[in-house]
Design an enzyme around this catalytic site. Sequence first.
Site, PDB file in Angstrom:
ATOM      1  N   ALA A  13       0.810  -1.221   0.000  1.00  0.00           N
ATOM      2  CA  ALA A  13       0.000   0.000   0.000  1.00  0.00           C
ATOM      3  C   ALA A  13       0.841   1.268   0.000  1.00  0.00           C
ATOM      4  CB  ALA A  13      -0.946  -0.004   1.195  1.00  0.00           C
ATOM      5  N   ARG A  18      10.961   7.449  -2.030  1.00  0.00           N
ATOM      6  CA  ARG A  18      12.336   7.573  -2.507  1.00  0.00           C
ATOM      7  C   ARG A  18      12.530   7.190  -3.968  1.00  0.00           C
ATOM      8  NH1 ARG A  18      15.060   4.353   2.337  1.00  0.00           N
ATOM      9  NH2 ARG A  18      12.886   3.787   2.702  1.00  0.00           N
ATOM     10  N   THR A  81       2.847  -1.061   8.715  1.00  0.00           N
ATOM     11  CA  THR A  81       2.768  -2.438   8.211  1.00  0.00           C
ATOM     12  C   THR A  81       1.846  -3.313   9.065  1.00  0.00           C
ATOM     13  OG1 THR A  81       4.853  -2.814   9.386  1.00  0.00           O
ATOM     14  CG2 THR A  81       4.999  -2.477   7.018  1.00  0.00           C
ATOM     15  N   GLU A 157      12.667  -1.192  15.375  1.00  0.00           N
ATOM     16  CA  GLU A 157      12.905  -0.422  14.161  1.00  0.00           C
ATOM     17  C   GLU A 157      14.104   0.508  14.348  1.00  0.00           C
ATOM     18  OE1 GLU A 157      11.393  -0.823  11.043  1.00  0.00           O
ATOM     19  OE2 GLU A 157      10.993  -2.611  12.219  1.00  0.00           O
ATOM     20  N   ASN A 174      15.806  -7.567  10.212  1.00  0.00           N
ATOM     21  CA  ASN A 174      14.585  -8.201   9.728  1.00  0.00           C
ATOM     22  C   ASN A 174      14.445  -7.972   8.229  1.00  0.00           C
ATOM     23  OD1 ASN A 174      11.860  -8.960   9.345  1.00  0.00           O
ATOM     24  ND2 ASN A 174      11.125  -6.938  10.003  1.00  0.00           N
ATOM     25  N   ASN A 232      14.155   0.305  -2.122  1.00  0.00           N
ATOM     26  CA  ASN A 232      13.523   1.573  -1.768  1.00  0.00           C
ATOM     27  C   ASN A 232      13.899   2.733  -2.676  1.00  0.00           C
ATOM     28  OD1 ASN A 232      12.253   0.618   0.797  1.00  0.00           O
ATOM     29  ND2 ASN A 232      14.393   0.204   1.296  1.00  0.00           N
ATOM     30  N   LYS A 356       1.138  -7.138 -37.922  1.00  0.00           N
ATOM     31  CA  LYS A 356       0.252  -7.148 -36.764  1.00  0.00           C
ATOM     32  C   LYS A 356      -0.911  -8.075 -37.070  1.00  0.00           C
ATOM     33  CE  LYS A 356      -3.374  -5.332 -36.357  1.00  0.00           C
ATOM     34  NZ  LYS A 356      -4.713  -4.765 -36.264  1.00  0.00           N
ATOM     35  N   TYR A 371       3.908  -3.192 -44.659  1.00  0.00           N
ATOM     36  CA  TYR A 371       3.029  -3.310 -43.493  1.00  0.00           C
ATOM     37  C   TYR A 371       1.949  -4.348 -43.770  1.00  0.00           C
ATOM     38  CZ  TYR A 371      -0.573  -2.546 -40.058  1.00  0.00           C
ATOM     39  OH  TYR A 371      -1.500  -2.765 -39.079  1.00  0.00           O
ATOM     40  N   ASN A 382       4.692 -14.279 -52.409  1.00  0.00           N
ATOM     41  CA  ASN A 382       5.784 -13.303 -52.374  1.00  0.00           C
ATOM     42  C   ASN A 382       5.183 -11.908 -52.297  1.00  0.00           C
ATOM     43  OD1 ASN A 382       7.961 -11.529 -53.127  1.00  0.00           O
ATOM     44  ND2 ASN A 382       9.038 -13.392 -53.727  1.00  0.00           N
TER      45      ASN A 382
HETATM   46  C1  UD1 Z   1      10.146  -2.829   7.072  1.00  0.00           C
HETATM   47  C2  UD1 Z   1      10.242  -3.405   8.491  1.00  0.00           C
HETATM   48  C3  UD1 Z   1      11.708  -3.512   8.897  1.00  0.00           C
HETATM   49  C4  UD1 Z   1      12.460  -4.359   7.881  1.00  0.00           C
HETATM   50  C5  UD1 Z   1      12.274  -3.830   6.470  1.00  0.00           C
HETATM   51  C6  UD1 Z   1      12.857  -4.815   5.489  1.00  0.00           C
HETATM   52  C7  UD1 Z   1       8.251  -2.572   9.653  1.00  0.00           C
HETATM   53  C8  UD1 Z   1       7.723  -1.671  10.690  1.00  0.00           C
HETATM   54  N1  UD1 Z   1       9.562  -2.541   9.413  1.00  0.00           N
HETATM   55  O1  UD1 Z   1      10.668  -1.519   7.107  1.00  0.00           O
HETATM   56  O2  UD1 Z   1      11.814  -4.116  10.173  1.00  0.00           O
HETATM   57  O3  UD1 Z   1      13.845  -4.362   8.228  1.00  0.00           O
HETATM   58  O4  UD1 Z   1      10.867  -3.669   6.167  1.00  0.00           O
HETATM   59  O5  UD1 Z   1      12.832  -4.306   4.181  1.00  0.00           O
HETATM   60  O6  UD1 Z   1       7.493  -3.316   9.094  1.00  0.00           O
HETATM   61  N2  UD1 Z   1       3.211  -0.890   3.614  1.00  0.00           N
HETATM   62  C9  UD1 Z   1       1.835  -0.940   3.594  1.00  0.00           C
HETATM   63  N3  UD1 Z   1       1.120  -0.137   4.416  1.00  0.00           N
HETATM   64  C10 UD1 Z   1       1.707   0.721   5.293  1.00  0.00           C
HETATM   65  C11 UD1 Z   1       3.125   0.773   5.316  1.00  0.00           C
HETATM   66  C12 UD1 Z   1       3.846  -0.043   4.477  1.00  0.00           C
HETATM   67  O7  UD1 Z   1       1.241  -1.702   2.833  1.00  0.00           O
HETATM   68  O8  UD1 Z   1       0.980   1.414   6.013  1.00  0.00           O
HETATM   69  C13 UD1 Z   1       3.975  -1.761   2.717  1.00  0.00           C
HETATM   70  C14 UD1 Z   1       4.885  -0.989   1.768  1.00  0.00           C
HETATM   71  O9  UD1 Z   1       4.233  -0.734   0.551  1.00  0.00           O
HETATM   72  C15 UD1 Z   1       6.071  -1.956   1.577  1.00  0.00           C
HETATM   73  C16 UD1 Z   1       6.065  -2.789   2.848  1.00  0.00           C
HETATM   74  O10 UD1 Z   1       4.822  -2.576   3.481  1.00  0.00           O
HETATM   75  O11 UD1 Z   1       5.910  -2.801   0.477  1.00  0.00           O
HETATM   76  C17 UD1 Z   1       7.193  -2.386   3.804  1.00  0.00           C
HETATM   77  O12 UD1 Z   1       7.026  -1.024   4.136  1.00  0.00           O
HETATM   78  P1  UD1 Z   1       8.249  -0.032   4.217  1.00  0.00           P
HETATM   79  O13 UD1 Z   1       7.744   1.313   4.557  1.00  0.00           O
HETATM   80  O14 UD1 Z   1       9.097  -0.162   3.012  1.00  0.00           O
HETATM   81  O15 UD1 Z   1       8.994  -0.635   5.503  1.00  0.00           O
HETATM   82  P2  UD1 Z   1      10.498  -0.444   5.910  1.00  0.00           P
HETATM   83  O16 UD1 Z   1      10.684   0.894   6.516  1.00  0.00           O
HETATM   84  O17 UD1 Z   1      11.360  -0.779   4.760  1.00  0.00           O
HETATM   85 CA    CA Z   2      11.103  -1.149   2.544  1.00  0.00          CA
END
Ligand code: UD1
Ligand code: CA
Length: 458
Positions: A13, A18, A81, A157, A174, A232, A356, A371, A382
């Site tokens: 989501a 970045r 997350t 975190e 993680n 990222n 096509k 074409y 041909n």
């Molecule tokens: C997350 C982990 C971190 C881990 C890292 C690995 C958490 C809190 N942290 O951090 O421990 O080391 O991944 O890459 O989970 N997303 C949602 N909804 C939200 C927020 C995020 O669907 O509200 C999705 C994002 O689209 C993404 C994934 O969750 O695909 C991870 O989110 P991201 O913000 O990239 O987490 P990190 O800060 O990388």
């Molecule tokens: Ca990430």
Amino acid sequence: MPHQNTIAVILAAGKGTRMHSDKPKVLQTLLGETMLGLVAFAAGNVAAQVLTVVGHGQDLLRTAHPELAGGFVLQEQQLGTGHALQMAWDRVRASGASHCLVLNGDTPLVTPEIVEDLLQTVREGVDMAFLSTVLPEAGTFGRVLRGADGEVLGIVEAKDYDPERHGPDTGEVNTGLYCLNVATAENFLFSLTDDNRAGELYITDLVGLAVQAGHEVRAVRRSESQELLGVNSPLELAQAEERLRSGIVNRLLSEGVMLHQPEAVVVGPFAVVEPGAELTGPCRILGKTTVARGARVGAFCQLTDATLAAGAEVREFSHLESARLEPGAIAGPFARLRPGALLMENARVGNFVEMKKSVLGPGAKAGHLTYLGDAEIGAAVNIGAGTITCNYDGANKHTTEIGAGAFIGSNTALVAPVRVGENAIVGAGSVITKDVPDAALAIARARQANLLGRGKKP
Ligand code: UD1
Ligand code: CA
């Protein structure tokens, strides 16, 4: 085979600030495949059902991945997350699955084998497991905390990590791939709080909560899993793409595919190149392309969802999309074959020929500057240089049929719908608006007049 009692949730989501792109991050591509497509492939190989939590750019996600849309769950606000998983939980519960895999949508290098491994850990009786790895610099990743006997205590975190409180940094982080026992996770998922620096609900807090309640949580540490750390930024995307590319190329070489300039050969993860095929870089073989044994692709070609049968050849600078070459067929150099182009056995198209939704029958030839759209062309026809099928009248597309053995003279316009009969001949420069009977000679151009003495004075 996917496990019936297992469901997977992909977290996708987020925006991916970045990336500096209007696209949701998980739609960025590696070797022509989206990150989401790659993660969903790994998940779908292991879990019987795949849910995807979407929010930012959800319409774009739906268009790009209609096959996943039935499993979409909306997270309107990206509150973390943990919150993302909460949004999916009703459907997890309703599925009746005993195990739930959770995958970050931004880890495109995850493979079915890695996911399967983690699932097995939990099926052995552990309540919760996640994949960790050790980095020289833990950076922005979540830190894994362990106790005196190496037992997992929790994940902190990066923003919240404090060596005084949490102990010295071990570099163990993680990766964002989890396997949860549904019944266990259920006890904690809705107790998550946003009491942290980001003010978000962290999925990672499930680990500490489960440990405190006396559950067994395991961090499966893999040395080679750095590659699973999220993508990222454009730099991380380029690095992940190169890692995926070189892995595929090395596998093909070891299987017996002939690759010239392998460092410039790109083969997508879902393409099939059989041993004994020959590719010359730079080239890109993408999507569900198949290149059979003995088929060849020259340099500077791009093939997407194309099929090359044994002994077919695509010469330099050609571009194929959803096109098919049967045995012995040759396209290029400089051919453009669009969706629905079919070259039957030993058919040939040469330079600057575009096709096509058209069939070129066995042994038929279109050598230059042509074409062919919505055309059915019989065996051994041909097609002269500069032939155009005029298939579009501004509103509708119409079909051109050319019978076996016919000869179309250069610079002919075939105004569809029209049929040229078998063994017919069309004179060069003709504009054919009416059907030509079998074995007839059609000439449809102004008659030449030679006016004597009206040229230059000598
Ligand atoms: C997350 C982990 C971190 C881990 C890292 C690995 C958490 C809190 N942290 O951090 O421990 O080391 O991944 O890459 O989970 N997303 C949602 N909804 C939200 C927020 C995020 O669907 O509200 C999705 C994002 O689209 C993404 C994934 O969750 O695909 C991870 O989110 P991201 O913000 O990239 O987490 P990190 O800060 O990388
Ligand atoms: Ca990430």
